[in-house]
Motif scaffolding. Structure first.
Motif, PDB file in Angstrom:
ATOM      1  N   SER B  63       0.828  -1.202   0.000  1.00 14.21           N
ATOM      2  CA  SER B  63       0.000   0.000   0.000  1.00 14.21           C
ATOM      3  C   SER B  63       0.861   1.249   0.000  1.00 14.21           C
ATOM      4  N   ALA B  64       0.271   2.347  -0.446  1.00 14.69           N
ATOM      5  CA  ALA B  64       0.971   3.631  -0.431  1.00 14.69           C
ATOM      6  C   ALA B  64      -0.069   4.741  -0.406  1.00 14.69           C
ATOM      7  N   TRP B  65       0.275   5.832   0.246  1.00 15.71           N
ATOM      8  CA  TRP B  65      -0.638   6.981   0.327  1.00 15.71           C
ATOM      9  C   TRP B  65      -0.342   7.929  -0.837  1.00 15.71           C
ATOM     10  N   HIS B  66      -1.411   8.267  -1.599  1.00 13.46           N
ATOM     11  CA  HIS B  66      -1.261   9.250  -2.678  1.00 13.46           C
ATOM     12  C   HIS B  66      -2.252  10.377  -2.453  1.00 13.46           C
ATOM     13  N   PRO B  67      -1.853  11.575  -2.788  1.00 11.30           N
ATOM     14  CA  PRO B  67      -2.831  12.671  -2.668  1.00 11.30           C
ATOM     15  C   PRO B  67      -3.960  12.483  -3.695  1.00 11.30           C
ATOM     16  N   SER B  68      -5.153  12.904  -3.355  1.00 15.12           N
ATOM     17  CA  SER B  68      -6.267  12.789  -4.310  1.00 15.12           C
ATOM     18  C   SER B  68      -6.584  14.173  -4.864  1.00 15.12           C
ATOM     19  N   GLU B  69      -7.246  14.210  -6.038  1.00 14.88           N
ATOM     20  CA  GLU B  69      -7.555  15.521  -6.635  1.00 14.88           C
ATOM     21  C   GLU B  69      -8.555  16.269  -5.778  1.00 14.88           C
ATOM     22  N   SER B  70      -9.445  15.498  -5.092  1.00 13.26           N
ATOM     23  CA  SER B  70     -10.433  16.178  -4.250  1.00 13.26           C
ATOM     24  C   SER B  70     -10.251  15.717  -2.806  1.00 13.26           C
ATOM     25  N   GLY B  71     -10.046  16.623  -1.886  1.00 11.28           N
ATOM     26  CA  GLY B  71      -9.990  16.270  -0.460  1.00 11.28           C
ATOM     27  C   GLY B  71      -8.702  15.618  -0.035  1.00 11.28           C
ATOM     28  N   PRO B  72      -8.788  14.818   1.099  1.00  9.18           N
ATOM     29  CA  PRO B  72      -7.572  14.268   1.727  1.00  9.18           C
ATOM     30  C   PRO B  72      -6.942  13.142   0.914  1.00  9.18           C
ATOM     31  N   ARG B  73      -5.719  12.744   1.350  1.00 13.00           N
ATOM     32  CA  ARG B  73      -4.981  11.701   0.631  1.00 13.00           C
ATOM     33  C   ARG B  73      -5.689  10.358   0.770  1.00 13.00           C
ATOM     34  N   ARG B  74      -5.330   9.446  -0.163  1.00 13.13           N
ATOM     35  CA  ARG B  74      -5.986   8.137  -0.149  1.00 13.13           C
ATOM     36  C   ARG B  74      -4.934   7.038  -0.075  1.00 13.13           C
ATOM     37  N   LYS B  75      -5.351   5.919   0.506  1.00  9.00           N
ATOM     38  CA  LYS B  75      -4.436   4.793   0.610  1.00  9.00           C
ATOM     39  C   LYS B  75      -4.712   3.864  -0.570  1.00  9.00           C
ATOM     40  N   TYR B  76      -3.715   3.742  -1.461  1.00 11.06           N
ATOM     41  CA  TYR B  76      -3.873   2.893  -2.648  1.00 11.06           C
ATOM     42  C   TYR B  76      -3.214   1.547  -2.408  1.00 11.06           C
ATOM     43  N   TYR B  77      -3.879   0.488  -2.901  1.00  6.37           N
ATOM     44  CA  TYR B  77      -3.308  -0.850  -2.786  1.00  6.37           C
ATOM     45  C   TYR B  77      -2.851  -1.340  -4.146  1.00  6.37           C
ATOM     46  N   ARG B  78      -1.794  -2.153  -4.147  1.00  7.58           N
ATOM     47  CA  ARG B  78      -1.216  -2.646  -5.397  1.00  7.58           C
ATOM     48  C   ARG B  78      -0.808  -4.101  -5.176  1.00  7.58           C
ATOM     49  N   ILE B  79      -1.008  -4.933  -6.212  1.00  6.90           N
ATOM     50  CA  ILE B  79      -0.686  -6.361  -6.036  1.00  6.90           C
ATOM     51  C   ILE B  79       0.827  -6.559  -6.151  1.00  6.90           C
ATOM     52  N   THR B  80       1.367  -7.485  -5.332  1.00  7.12           N
ATOM     53  CA  THR B  80       2.805  -7.778  -5.414  1.00  7.12           C
ATOM     54  C   THR B  80       3.002  -9.023  -6.279  1.00  7.12           C
ATOM     55  N   SER B  81       4.254  -9.335  -6.550  1.00 10.80           N
ATOM     56  CA  SER B  81       4.506 -10.529  -7.383  1.00 10.80           C
ATOM     57  C   SER B  81       4.066 -11.798  -6.646  1.00 10.80           C
ATOM     58  N   LYS B  82       4.249 -11.766  -5.325  1.00 12.97           N
ATOM     59  CA  LYS B  82       3.781 -12.913  -4.529  1.00 12.97           C
ATOM     60  C   LYS B  82       2.265 -13.025  -4.634  1.00 12.97           C
ATOM     61  N   GLY B  83       1.603 -11.850  -4.644  1.00 10.91           N
ATOM     62  CA  GLY B  83       0.151 -11.822  -4.792  1.00 10.91           C
ATOM     63  C   GLY B  83      -0.277 -12.425  -6.127  1.00 10.91           C
ATOM     64  N   GLN B  84       0.509 -12.102  -7.166  1.00 19.32           N
ATOM     65  CA  GLN B  84       0.198 -12.646  -8.502  1.00 19.32           C
ATOM     66  C   GLN B  84       0.231 -14.171  -8.481  1.00 19.32           C
ATOM     67  N   THR B  85       1.275 -14.704  -7.869  1.00 16.12           N
ATOM     68  CA  THR B  85       1.418 -16.161  -7.806  1.00 16.12           C
ATOM     69  C   THR B  85       0.216 -16.781  -7.098  1.00 16.12           C
ATOM     70  N   VAL B  86      -0.130 -16.181  -5.936  1.00 16.18           N
ATOM     71  CA  VAL B  86      -1.257 -16.711  -5.163  1.00 16.18           C
ATOM     72  C   VAL B  86      -2.542 -16.620  -5.981  1.00 16.18           C
ATOM     73  N   LEU B  87      -2.680 -15.524  -6.725  1.00 15.01           N
ATOM     74  CA  LEU B  87      -3.883 -15.342  -7.542  1.00 15.01           C
ATOM     75  C   LEU B  87      -3.986 -16.455  -8.584  1.00 15.01           C
ATOM     76  N   GLU B  88      -2.821 -16.764  -9.230  1.00 16.61           N
ATOM     77  CA  GLU B  88      -2.827 -17.848 -10.232  1.00 16.61           C
ATOM     78  C   GLU B  88      -3.294 -19.165  -9.598  1.00 16.61           C
ATOM     79  N   ALA B  89      -2.787 -19.431  -8.412  1.00 18.76           N
ATOM     80  CA  ALA B  89      -3.172 -20.662  -7.716  1.00 18.76           C
ATOM     81  C   ALA B  89      -4.659 -20.645  -7.395  1.00 18.76           C
ATOM     82  N   ASP B  90      -5.114 -19.507  -6.879  1.00 18.26           N
ATOM     83  CA  ASP B  90      -6.531 -19.351  -6.548  1.00 18.26           C
ATOM     84  C   ASP B  90      -7.395 -19.630  -7.777  1.00 18.26           C
ATOM     85  N   LYS B  91      -6.963 -19.035  -8.877  1.00 21.77           N
ATOM     86  CA  LYS B  91      -7.703 -19.165 -10.145  1.00 21.77           C
ATOM     87  C   LYS B  91      -7.890 -20.639 -10.486  1.00 21.77           C
ATOM     88  N   LYS B  92      -6.765 -21.385 -10.437  1.00 28.09           N
ATOM     89  CA  LYS B  92      -6.821 -22.806 -10.781  1.00 28.09           C
ATOM     90  C   LYS B  92      -7.812 -23.535  -9.874  1.00 28.09           C
TER      91      LYS B  92
END
Lengths: 885, 112
Positions: B63-92
């Motif tokens: 996660s990382a905090w980015h400023p938003s165009e309107s109002g206060p900053r927002r916490k953005y989430y992003r998938i990691t490479s480990k997350g990708q692997t787990v997602l592939e497994a989940d998919k199967k």
């Protein structure tokens, strides 16, 4: 009022700010979430207020949110930098708990000291009792093969067995790995041991087969155990004995002179036996030194202890069956042996102390007392902690309002108990170390304590945890259960009452107190009954000296006349063994049976002791028929010419009249036909544990082993020392080969009850301690009750109640509780004490008074402890007590 | 509306899939799931955010905090490479389960 989104959000944020489930950035994220929600609602044409309401609804209630957040709290924190901060927070909280706990301990000094002293005393008692019990249970356990060693008993109880048992059993039964005979030479008559100038009387003197070292585990200091005792005239001695006679621990090849006649060669030195051995010896001569015993295997005379080491613990049962079969065979082939008493019983080594010597019941008694003391101490703590709850109720209320959870509060109160127990345990350990010395002295034990014993510390920690658990859990649950609304509302801050539970605990304490007091009374009563009993002989002012020596026996008459001429000597006599220790047994035939019966083992079993004609004077025996032996120094016994004095019991067992008995002839096996000269009143020739059986006294100078000198009692103070000095001088002249080591008859006889006296002392000490611990609790409880009733008493006084009425009000509950406790304790005490008393042949009768006295004492103690508080409360000026109303 | 258990079970693969198409903040993820499922997937903040935090602690997303165009900053989430692997497994796993159910029910029943 207009809806303002910013105000609404900041109020909402404030509610979460102090909730530790949410980190600051969690709140920020949730805030953003709400804002987005409101924003999209507005875009859809709704009002800000409606959007905000929908957002909150979607987020759900705070409790649910908190629960969900809590689940991930630690995994989240640990992966972030917040971890350290969180841990610091937890530690800070812990420090706060400790700080509050310490403050509370210091603020209520009386309460704290009562609690800590009570707990410490309880823990200390329990530890000491635990050590005692452990000591009892460890008897003979030092033997490597403790579980597979058995002792052979003749019949069911007789520890003396014939010489044939050990060799015959080990030849015949494969289960027997090794067998040894022990002849306790010095058990009843000490043996004179000499090395040059060093001359002592030794009682730990035995003779044993060379297999002794094979059956028992003796640590060898010097020499070869395998062949130490396989030659005549060899001796193995303990380390202490080696140092005593040779000043070194390896005097192998040196010699010791025994009984002034034979020199024995030292072939082995063994480590002193631990105090937890049922048999004690420092000198072991080889059994083959006495061909009279070792070369003949006979079944009909029993003088020897027999111990067998079996293949394993399970071989005992099959072996017992084989022995029974063998005995049946023997009896069938030899009619002289056949008798109801001719059989053998195997007894486990580890049962000797506990079962045979009856220590098991003391172990049980001690364990019960220890546990009771511990429970009384815990009950004290629970009582005081919950009674004090009224004071803590407001604190609980404030803490809960400030966001503390029940779990936090329970942790806090439990922490306080732990702290209290910790301090008490430290104090208890100090107490144990201080008291173990004196207690060893009282109990005659040798319990050693080391600071480095890990098991000991393990026990303390375990005990501490159990104590904290027993005493801390209930108050923690109770105190943390208060509802803030209830406890903060009332000005007095009174907690909800749990007096019912408290009363149960108080009754329990009274029950224990009554029980222990009755027990102490009965144990003490039984002992004084035994000690004050008319023993049937005079034991005061009699000096006993060993004359177990051939030279002394032949010079006896001249020695006697020298001693008798001393002004401080009243009478002098010789006896085989002194009262309390008279064990030798004979078969007896009378004129009615077959006087000339030469086969031993037949007829009636009687106790027979050899004496000279002055024993009646020295011991002050009462002759009820006939007369003492005539003064006839030249008399020596021969078959047909024996002279007897017999006790009443012997006459009674033959259905004779005492007068009728005089002049009759009896024969003590074998070949001791003689005439009864007189009948004397029964006296206790053995310990009071044993009943008085038939006894015959007869003259036989060849068996004199003890010299008894009765001193004149009517001499001034300080004369005893002078008399003893004079005796010593004479002794040097008449018996230079014997050390002047004297004993007093009364000390010797009293030693028979040493174990009983010690046990009763120890039981009394612990009972008194238990009562004191319980009293501490009553004092604390009474002061809290008085405090809580201050206002009630004030109002009553204003309404016209007298001091007496108020005093009654304060104490009547207590009297009721004591009454209930008394009713519960009595049957228990009755049952257990009757069981205990069954072990004595002369026993105290349990009367109602014993119980009433104990009940009254407890009532008195309770009333006295409460009185101070009650009186103070009743004299209190209502103006003061009602001031704040 | 889907059952609670199914929602809970499907949360992780759905969140990871949404994030695999680009980083997003909490409210956005929730809206996308709602749109994708035609209003069937109703999550609450109380389930979503703790899940996000758990996935982050496991290292599947960052996660990382980015400023938003309107109002206060927002916490953005992003998938990691480990997350990708787990997602592939989940998919199967999900496809497997799907295939098993299809085999069991047959094409007609599955459609009906």
């Amino acid at each position: 009022m207009m809806f303002n989104l910013e105000t609404a959000i900041s109020t909402w944020k404030n509610a979460l700010k102090h909730n530790r489930a949410f980190l600051p950035e969690d709140i920020e994220e949730l805030e953003g979430h709400i804002r987005d929600h409101v924003h999209s609602a507005c875009e859809a044409g709704l009002s800000e207020e409606e959007g905000y309401r929908r957002a909150l609804k979607e987020i759900g209630d705070l409790m649910g949110l908190e629960t969900e957040y809590k689940k991930v709290f630690w995994s989240k924190v640990l992966t972030r930098t917040g971890a350290v901060k969180e841990i610091i927070l937890e530690v800070k909280m812990l420090i706060n708990y400790l700080k509050i706990a310490f403050r509370n301990l210091l603020r209520y000094k009386g309460y704290t000291s009562i609690n800590i002293i009570g707990l410490a005393a309880g823990i200390a008692c329990f530890i000491v009792i635990g050590l005692f019990v452990k000591d009892e249970l460890s008897y003979d356990r030092h033997n490597e093969h403790a579980d597979s060693i058995v002792r052979v008993l003749y019949g069911e109880k007789q520890i003396y067995t014939p010489t044939a048992v050990a060799p015959e059993f080990s030849r015949r039964f494969p289960e027997v790995v090794s067998a040894t005979r022990i002849f306790p030479i010095g058990m009843f008559n000490s043996i004179t041991v000499r090395k040059d100038e060093k001359l002592f009387e030794e009682s730990g003197f035995i003779s044993a087969d060379s297999t002794l070292f094979d059956v028992f585990t003796l640590q060898i200091v010097a020499g070869q155990p395998e062949n130490a005792l396989n030659r005549p005239q060899t001796i193995a001695i303990s380390r202490t004995a080696a140092l005593k006679y040779f000043n070194r621990i390896d005097p192998i090849g040196e010699t010791l002179n025994v009984s002034g006649s034979t020199d024995f060669e030292v072939t082995a030195v063994f480590e002193d036996l631990p105090s937890t051995s049922h048999v004690h010896f420092s000198f072991v001569t080889s059994f083959v030194s006495y061909p009279r015993w070792s070369e003949r295997e006979i079944w009909d005379r029993s003088n020897f202890f027999t111990y067998l080491r079996l293949q394993d613990a399970r071989s005992m049962e099959p072996l017992q069956n084989k022995i029974d079969a063998m005995v049946a065979q023997l009896s069938a082939s030899d009619p002289n042996l056949a008798s109801e008493q001719f059989f053998f019983t195997l007894q486990r080594l580890t049962d000797i102390r506990l079962k045979f010597e009856g220590r098991e019941r003391y172990v049980f008694m001690f364990s019960a007392i220890g546990l009771l003391i511990l429970l009384v101490a815990c009950a004290n703590y629970i009582n005081l902690a919950t009674a004090r709850a009224s004071r803590r109720a407001r604190e609980v209320g404030i803490r809960k309002v400030s966001g503390a959870h029940r779990g936090h509060l329970m942790r806090q109160f439990f922490g306080e108990s732990m702290l209290m127990v910790l301090i008490a345990s430290i104090l208890a350990v100090v107490l144990v170390f201080i008291s173990i010395g004196p207690l060893n002295a009282v109990s005659g034990k040798e319990i050693a304590l080391s600071l480095w014993n890990l098991k000991f510390w393990g026990l303390i920690v375990g005990l501490g945890v159990i104590m904290a658990g027993l005493s801390g859990v209930y108050p923690a649950i109770m105190l943390s259960s208060y509802q803030p609304a209830t406890v903060l509302k009332s000005a007095s801050g009174r907690g909800t009452g749990s007096s019912k539970f408290r009363n149960v605990l108080v009754v329990f304490q009274f029950v224990v107190t009554v029980f222990l007091l009755v027990g102490t009374f009965v144990v003490k009563g039984q002992l004084s009954l035994m000690q004050d009993r008319d023993f049937g002989f005079e034991k005061d002012h009699v000096v006993v000296l060993s004359m177990n020596d051939a030279a002394m026996r032949s010079n006896y008459e001249s020695i006697k006349s020298v001693l008798q001429s001393q002004p401080y000597v009243q009478a002098v006599s010789a006896i085989q063994s002194t009262p309390g220790y008279q064990f030798s047994g004979y078969g007896m035939e009378t004129e009615e049976s077959d006087l000339t019966e030469q086969v031993p083992g037949g007829g009636q079993l009687v106790n027979g002791i050899t004496i000279d004609d002055d024993v009646v004077n020295v011991l002050g025996l009462h002759l009820i028929a006939g007369s003492n032996f005539p003064d006839d120094p030249s008399y020596t016994p021969s078959d047909g010419q024996y002279r007897y004095l017999v006790n009443e019991q012997l006459v009674r067992s033959l259905n004779w009249d005492p007068d009728e008995a005089v002049g009759k002839k009896i024969n003590l096996t074998s070949g001791r036909v003689g005439e009864i000269f007189g009948v004397y009143q029964d006296y206790h020739y053995q310990s009071l544990h044993n009943e008085i059986n038939a006894q015959a006294l007869f003259i036989d100078p060849s068996q004199f082993r003890n010299l008894m000198i009765k001193l004149r009692p009517d001499q001034g103070s300080g004369s005893l020392t002078a008399s003893m000095a004079s005796l010593q001088k004479i002794w040097k002249d008449v018996a230079p080969q014997k050390p002047f080591s004297f004993k007093f008859l009364d000390d010797e006889f009293d030693a028979l009850y040493k174990a009983d006296v010690q046990i009763s002392e120890v039981i009394s000490v612990f009972s008194v301690l238990a009562v004191l611990i319980a009293c501490l609790g009553f004092i604390g409880l009474a002061s809290f009750t008085a405090e809580r009733k201050t206002k009630e008493i004030g109002v009553r006084k204003v309404m016209g109640a007298t001091v007496g009425q108020i005093y009654l009000l304060m104490t009547k509950d207590l009297v009721l509780l004591v009454g209930i406790a008394f009713a519960i304790a009595t049957p228990f005490a009755w049952y257990f004490l009757n069981k205990w008393l069954e072990n004595f042949s002369f026993r105290l009768e349990l009367t109602v008074w014993t119980f009433l006295t104990a009940g009254l004492v407890v009532l008195l103690i309770a009333v006295i402890t409460v009185s101070y508080q009650a009186l103070r409360a009743s004299y209190l000026d209502p103006v003061k007590s009602l001031r704040y109303e | 509306m889907l059952s609670k258990q199914l929602v809970a079970a499907s949360l992780q693969p759905i969140v990871l899939t949404i994030l695999s198409r680009g980083e997003a903040y909490g409210y956005e993820i929730m809206q996308r799931a709602l749109d994708l499922s035609n209003g069937q997937l109703v999550w609450t903040a109380g389930t979503l955010y703790p899940l996000m935090h758990r996935l982050e602690a496991k290292g599947l997303i960052s996660s990382a905090w980015h400023p938003s165009e309107s109002g206060p900053r927002r916490k953005y989430y992003r998938i990691t490479s480990k997350g990708q692997t787990v997602l592939e497994a989940d998919k199967k796993e999900w496809i497997n389960v799907h295939a098993i159910l299809m085999n069991l029910w047959g094409p007609e029943l599955a459609i009906a």
